[in-house]
Design an enzyme around this catalytic site. Structure first.
Site, short mmCIF file in Angstrom:
data_model
loop_
_atom_site.label_atom_id
_atom_site.label_comp_id
_atom_site.label_asym_id
_atom_site.label_seq_id
_atom_site.Cartn_x
_atom_site.Cartn_y
_atom_site.Cartn_z
N GLU A 95 0.79 -1.12 -0.09
CA GLU A 95 0.11 -0.07 -0.13
C GLU A 95 0.92 1.15 -0.12
O GLU A 95 2.04 1.30 0.61
CB GLU A 95 -0.75 -0.12 1.28
CG GLU A 95 -2.14 -1.13 0.82
CD GLU A 95 -3.06 -0.95 2.02
OE1 GLU A 95 -2.98 -0.33 3.17
OE2 GLU A 95 -4.31 -1.64 1.66
N CYS A 108 3.33 8.45 0.66
CA CYS A 108 3.95 7.45 1.72
C CYS A 108 4.04 6.35 1.03
O CYS A 108 3.15 5.44 0.77
CB CYS A 108 3.22 7.49 3.05
SG CYS A 108 4.24 6.41 4.04
N CYS A 115 7.46 -6.72 7.38
CA CYS A 115 8.72 -6.24 7.84
C CYS A 115 9.22 -7.29 8.90
O CYS A 115 8.39 -7.94 9.60
CB CYS A 115 8.44 -4.86 8.73
SG CYS A 115 9.90 -4.00 9.22
N CYS A 119 8.56 -4.25 15.83
CA CYS A 119 8.31 -3.20 16.70
C CYS A 119 6.71 -3.70 17.15
O CYS A 119 6.10 -3.76 16.51
CB CYS A 119 8.22 -1.85 15.96
SG CYS A 119 9.77 -1.39 15.29
N CYS A 122 3.52 -2.00 16.11
CA CYS A 122 3.41 -1.76 14.71
C CYS A 122 2.95 -3.15 14.37
O CYS A 122 3.67 -4.19 14.40
CB CYS A 122 4.55 -1.52 14.09
SG CYS A 122 4.36 -1.47 12.10
N CYS A 336 -0.51 6.22 10.96
CA CYS A 336 0.82 5.67 11.24
C CYS A 336 0.74 4.68 12.22
O CYS A 336 -0.05 4.51 13.34
CB CYS A 336 1.71 6.71 12.08
SG CYS A 336 2.22 8.10 11.24
S1 SF4 Z 1 7.67 0.31 12.89
FE1 SF4 Z 1 6.60 -1.55 11.55
S2 SF4 Z 1 7.52 -1.28 9.57
FE2 SF4 Z 1 8.57 0.31 10.95
S3 SF4 Z 1 10.51 -0.99 11.40
FE3 SF4 Z 1 9.24 -1.35 12.99
S4 SF4 Z 1 7.90 -3.14 12.46
FE4 SF4 Z 1 8.88 -2.34 10.67
#
Ligand code: SF4
Length: 352
Positions: A95, A108, A115, A119, A122, A336
């Site tokens: 996306e 963006c 990923c 984190c 996220c 975000c």
């Molecule tokens: S915030 Fe999400 S997309 Fe960004 S590095 Fe951390 S896990 Fe990956």
């Protein structure tokens, strides 16, 4: 014939393009025309390149094609944000999010499918990692959306803050950045790369890539707290990360943006605000405070507005430029850190 058995002209190097064109007795200026049509005029097929004869277009079309991303769907948010679900050649989906803000129109873009940085705030982390994007897939997000919105609107800024950690896909991202800043003519000052802090690549970026703006996803003021929400901190701790920030060459007016997602009871205390000021001493910094976007089942809470303002006030009083970022597109989960599987093939996240 499908595109897969043909050369993707956007994935060839300048030298490879020149060799290919030479095999048709086409001089180097024809390659320059091709590059101009692909990136500045955003041609989606060889047929659109009217500067080439029909015969040459047909000959070239027998062995090569111009790649595109397919727009699967778009969703508009009430605040003007538009989320594009895009399909890659192999069927994977990513996306890109278009964000209008006063004079600016920012896109963006994603750098990976999924990923692997993990984190905790996220949701991409829970989706896992599929693959890094190729340089042309990164650039094609800009081309595809630009084609969609032009001629009424023009993109002004590009941020690499979508799905994925850009510096975990270093070579392809650097290639894409060169393409954006040279062939597409987007100023390096209008491009921002956001990283969770892969320290060696941060410095390498400024040796090998154009000097784009840097955003660092900091989110905590002690190693203990940062490691608990961002596993990358176990490898590159806060001091090491900030040391790298101090080494990045910057013009006097340039600043590194530090993204700080405020999580209630985790990193939003006044002691955190004070520590943040000390940590950023001597760095040309600005801070974006992003109150966490709560979603169903989220492991964190959003701080109340009062504590967000107090946090900002303390930083501002100590001469640190600090913004509170409203998350745009929250109603369509384009904000975000929000990611969503709408069905088995639809996912979204925005990297902090
Ligand atoms: S915030 Fe999400 S997309 Fe960004 S590095 Fe951390 S896990 Fe990956």
């Amino acid at each position: 014939m499908t595109g897969h058995s043909l050369y993707n002209l956007k994935s060839l190097t300048q030298e490879e393009l020149e060799n290919l064109f030479a095999s048709y007795r086409m001089p180097a200026y024809r390659v320059r025309q091709l590059v101009h049509w692909m990136y500045e005029k955003r041609a989606a097929s060889l047929d659109e390149i009217t500067e080439f004869s029909k015969a040459f277009r047909q000959e070239l079309g027998a062995v090569a094609y111009i790649s595109n991303l397919q727009i699967v769907s778009t969703r508009n948010s009430s605040d003007g944000t538009t989320k594009f679900l895009l399909q890659l050649d192999d069927g994977q989906r990513i996306e890109s999010v278009l964000i209008p803000d006063d004079e600016r129109l920012t896109l963006c873009i994603s750098s990976q499918v999924g990923c692997r940085m993990g984190c905790k705030f996220c949701l991409t982390a829970s989706v896992g990692f599929k693959r890094g994007l190729l340089a042309h897939e990164i650039v094609d997000q800009v081309i595809t959306v630009a084609r969609y919105i032009e001629p009424d609107r023009r993109l002004t800024n590009v941020v690499l803050m979508g799905m994925g950690e850009p510096l975990d896909n270093f070579d392809e991202v650097v290639r894409a950045l060169w393409r954006l800043t040279t062939d597409m003519g987007i100023s390096k000052r209008h491009i921002t790369l956001s990283t969770c802090g892969i320290v060696p690549h941060m410095l390498q970026l400024y040796r090998q890539g154009p000097e784009v703006n840097l955003a660092v996803s900091l989110n905590a003021t002690t190693d203990r707290s940062r490691s608990s929400i961002m596993p990358i901190n176990n490898k590159y701790g806060i001091q090491e990360l900030l040391r790298a920030c101090r080494l990045i060459p910057m013009s006097p007016r340039q600043r590194i943006t530090f993204e700080y997602v405020l999580l209630r009871g985790v990193n939003d205390s006044m002691d955190d605000a004070k520590r943040l000021c000390s940590l950023l001493k001597g760095i040309q910094a600005k801070v974006n405070l992003i109150p966490f976007n709560e979603y169903d089942g989220a492991p964190f809470k959003r701080p109340d507005d009062g504590s967000v303002f107090r946090f900002q006030e303390l930083l501002t009083n100590r001469q640190i430029i600090t913004f509170i970022r409203k998350s745009k597109g929250a109603d369509i989960l384009a904000a975000c850190g929000q990611l969503k599987y709408q069905d088995t093939s639809t996912l979204h996240d925005v990297h902090y």
